[in-house]
Design a protein around this motif. Sequence first.
Motif, mmCIF file in Angstrom:
data_model
loop_
_atom_site.group_PDB
_atom_site.id
_atom_site.type_symbol
_atom_site.label_atom_id
_atom_site.label_comp_id
_atom_site.label_asym_id
_atom_site.label_seq_id
_atom_site.Cartn_x
_atom_site.Cartn_y
_atom_site.Cartn_z
ATOM 1 N N VAL A 1 0.839 -1.200 0.000
ATOM 2 C CA VAL A 1 0.000 0.000 0.000
ATOM 3 C C VAL A 1 0.874 1.249 0.000
ATOM 4 C CG1 VAL A 1 -1.756 1.295 1.269
ATOM 5 C CG2 VAL A 1 -1.912 -1.201 1.121
ATOM 6 N N LEU A 2 1.932 1.236 0.789
ATOM 7 C CA LEU A 2 2.860 2.365 0.804
ATOM 8 C C LEU A 2 3.464 2.605 -0.580
ATOM 9 C CD1 LEU A 2 4.866 1.990 4.133
ATOM 10 C CD2 LEU A 2 3.763 4.094 3.330
ATOM 11 N N LEU A 3 3.886 1.544 -1.230
ATOM 12 C CA LEU A 3 4.505 1.691 -2.546
ATOM 13 C C LEU A 3 3.500 2.216 -3.575
ATOM 14 C CD1 LEU A 3 6.639 -1.582 -2.645
ATOM 15 C CD2 LEU A 3 7.401 0.736 -2.107
ATOM 16 N N ALA A 4 2.279 1.679 -3.542
ATOM 17 C CA ALA A 4 1.266 2.160 -4.483
ATOM 18 C C ALA A 4 0.902 3.608 -4.201
ATOM 19 C CB ALA A 4 0.021 1.269 -4.396
ATOM 20 N N ALA A 5 0.843 3.974 -2.932
ATOM 21 C CA ALA A 5 0.532 5.358 -2.578
ATOM 22 C C ALA A 5 1.636 6.295 -3.047
ATOM 23 C CB ALA A 5 0.340 5.481 -1.067
ATOM 24 N N ALA A 6 2.884 5.874 -2.915
ATOM 25 C CA ALA A 6 3.999 6.694 -3.400
ATOM 26 C C ALA A 6 3.900 6.898 -4.900
ATOM 27 C CB ALA A 6 5.327 6.039 -3.026
ATOM 28 N N ALA B 1 6.102 15.818 -2.441
ATOM 29 C CA ALA B 1 6.449 15.761 -1.019
ATOM 30 C C ALA B 1 5.776 14.573 -0.343
ATOM 31 C CB ALA B 1 6.047 17.064 -0.321
ATOM 32 N N GLU B 2 4.530 14.319 -0.707
ATOM 33 C CA GLU B 2 3.821 13.165 -0.149
ATOM 34 C C GLU B 2 4.452 11.868 -0.638
ATOM 35 O OE1 GLU B 2 -0.740 12.361 1.043
ATOM 36 O OE2 GLU B 2 -0.404 12.871 -1.066
ATOM 37 N N ALA B 3 4.844 11.824 -1.901
ATOM 38 C CA ALA B 3 5.513 10.635 -2.439
ATOM 39 C C ALA B 3 6.803 10.363 -1.684
ATOM 40 C CB ALA B 3 5.800 10.830 -3.929
ATOM 41 N N GLU B 4 7.547 11.404 -1.371
ATOM 42 C CA GLU B 4 8.791 11.230 -0.614
ATOM 43 C C GLU B 4 8.507 10.668 0.777
ATOM 44 O OE1 GLU B 4 11.915 14.539 -2.088
ATOM 45 O OE2 GLU B 4 10.052 15.361 -1.285
ATOM 46 N N ARG B 5 7.437 11.152 1.390
ATOM 47 C CA ARG B 5 7.086 10.658 2.730
ATOM 48 C C ARG B 5 6.736 9.175 2.684
ATOM 49 N NH1 ARG B 5 2.176 10.530 5.482
ATOM 50 N NH2 ARG B 5 1.124 11.810 3.899
ATOM 51 N N GLN C 1 10.807 1.760 -6.161
ATOM 52 C CA GLN C 1 9.942 2.916 -5.934
ATOM 53 C C GLN C 1 10.747 4.134 -5.485
ATOM 54 O OE1 GLN C 1 6.522 2.746 -6.671
ATOM 55 N NE2 GLN C 1 6.916 4.947 -6.644
ATOM 56 N N ALA C 2 11.788 3.901 -4.704
ATOM 57 C CA ALA C 2 12.649 5.014 -4.303
ATOM 58 C C ALA C 2 13.297 5.664 -5.517
ATOM 59 C CB ALA C 2 13.717 4.517 -3.331
ATOM 60 N N THR C 3 13.675 4.857 -6.495
ATOM 61 C CA THR C 3 14.241 5.381 -7.742
ATOM 62 C C THR C 3 13.251 6.315 -8.429
ATOM 63 O OG1 THR C 3 15.545 3.357 -8.042
ATOM 64 C CG2 THR C 3 15.201 4.734 -9.981
ATOM 65 N N ILE C 4 12.010 5.878 -8.516
ATOM 66 C CA ILE C 4 10.980 6.672 -9.180
ATOM 67 C C ILE C 4 10.772 8.000 -8.458
ATOM 68 C CG2 ILE C 4 8.537 6.725 -9.834
ATOM 69 C CD1 ILE C 4 8.689 3.622 -9.950
ATOM 70 N N VAL C 5 10.690 7.942 -7.142
ATOM 71 C CA VAL C 5 10.434 9.157 -6.365
ATOM 72 C C VAL C 5 11.609 10.130 -6.473
ATOM 73 C CG1 VAL C 5 10.052 10.069 -4.037
ATOM 74 C CG2 VAL C 5 8.817 8.024 -4.804
#
Length: 500
Positions: free
Chosen positions: A211-216, A226-230, A248-252
Motif C-alpha cells: 500500500v505504501l509503494l502504491a501510494a507513493a 512531497a507526499e511521495a517522498e514521505r 519505488q525510491a528510484t521513481i520518487v
Amino acid sequence: MTASPDVLKKADTLVGQGRAAEALALTQPLATAAEPTHAALTSHAVVLKALRRPQEALAFNEQATRRFPASGVAWHNLAATLGDLGRGDAARKAAEEAFRRGLDVSQTWSVYARALLAVGALDEAERAYRECLLRAPGEVEVATEYANVIWMRRGDMAAAQAVLDGAFHGGASPAVLLLVKAKLLEGSGDHPAAARLLAMGVERMPGELPVLLAAAQAAVETGAIAEAERFAAAALALGPDRPEVLNQATIVELAAGRPDKALAAARRGLAIDPGNQSLWGWAATAARAAGDPLYGEVYDYEHMVGAYQLETPQGWASLEAYLAELATVLRRMHPYDQHPFHQSLRHGSQTMQPLTGTTEPVLQAFFQAIDKPIREHMAWLGQGTDPLRRRNTGKYLIDGAWSVSLKPGGFHKDHFHPQGWLSSAFYVETPDQALDAGDKGGWIRFGQPPIKLDPPLQPEHYVRPQPGRLVLFPSYMWHGTEPFTTDERRLTIAFDVIPG
C-alpha cells in the motif's frame, strides 16, 4: 510405481519454492508408470504447468479423466488446463462434466466463468462469477476478474466497486482490495481519487508495504512529490533492502529532480536482484536524466529494436489474405466496450483469454510464423554482458499473448513488461490515415517514461506500424502509442518472450 504421499508433498513444496525443475524429477516416474495414481497424474501436471509447459500437462490431465472418469476433480483439472491454453469451448465442457460428477466448489465455478468469457457467453460468465463468490465471497482474484468484466462491458464503476466491497465483507484482505480498487479508479481516469484512497490506506494500514509503494506511485503521478517522498521514506524504513522498495525510491527520486540519487537507488536494487527488469527500466531512465553512460548501453535502439515483415503462412495465398482472416477471428474476441482497468491501453479493448494454446488454425499459423523472426532477432542481438544479451540462450518460450483493438482516440500509456525478456507488437490492421498524417498518430514510440520530469524526457525512437510487421524490443524498454483520432481501428497481437 505407487505414488508416495510424502514424495508428492515434497514436489508440491518444491513448486511453491520456485524449484519446479527439481519437482519434475520426483513426479515424472510416478506419472509415467504403467498404472499411475490420480494424485501422481495431478501433481505431475501441476509441475509441468509451473515449468510453462501446459500443453504437456494437458496430456496428463486427459489421462486422469480417462482413468478416473467419475472424478469431478479430474475434470476440473482438465478444464483449468484447457482454460490456460485458451481453449474456451473445451474448458467449458470439461467444467460442466465436473459439475455433473458432483463437484460444486468455487474453484470450478471460476474456471467455468473464464471459459464462458473465452467463448463470448458474457452473461453466463457473470452468473458463474456470482456463483463462485457465493461459495467463496472473499476470493480477491475472482472478485477482481468479475469487477473488471463489469467495467469492460458496461463501464459501471458503482457495480464494479460493489463486487469489490462484497469481497471485503466476505473476508478478503483489505490491503489487497484497496490496491485493486485504486487500480479501478485509475483505469477509469480518476487518478486523484485513486491517490486519495491509497493515502487513506496508508493512514489506516501503515505497515502494509504494498500500500505504501502504491501510494507513493500515485502521489508521483498526481504531482504530490512531497507526499511521495514521505511514503517512500516509510517504505524504506520497513524494507531497506527490498528490490521493489528501491525501485519505488528510484521513481520518487527521479520525480523530485534528483537523478543521481535515483540511479544510486536503482544500482543498489540491481546489486540485490540483478535480473529485475523493472529496476533496469528505471535505472536506464535515471541514467538518461543524469547523463550517465549506462543509458546508452541498455537503450541502444539501433541494435536492440528490430522490425520484421511476417512471411505468408502456409495455406494462404498471400499475406493480405492471411491478415484478413486473422482480423476476422480476432474481432470476435473483442466484445468489450472498455479497456481493462489494470492494463496500459486506453479507448480500446484487450482479449482476456490466452492465445498461445488455441486450436484456431489462423492463430496457430501465427505462432508458427513468428518463430523465424524471433530466432533471427535473437541471433542479431548476439551475446553480451548487458541485461538484454546476457539472457540470450538462443532458445525461447512465449510467455503470454493477447490482442488489442484500439478505436479512435486510442493509445497505450508508456509502460514496460517487467516479467518479460523480449516484448512485441504485431500489426494486423493499422489506421493508415493517421499513420501518414505527419504527427505519428498510431506509431509505437520508445523511451518516454510515464512520469513528468524536469526537464521532460521525450520519446527517442519511433517505428511505423504496417500490416504484417512484427516489432521486437527489450521488455524493460519504455514503449507506448501516439494517440490517433481518425475514424479507423488499430488491431494488434502482442506477446512476451522469455529465455528457454
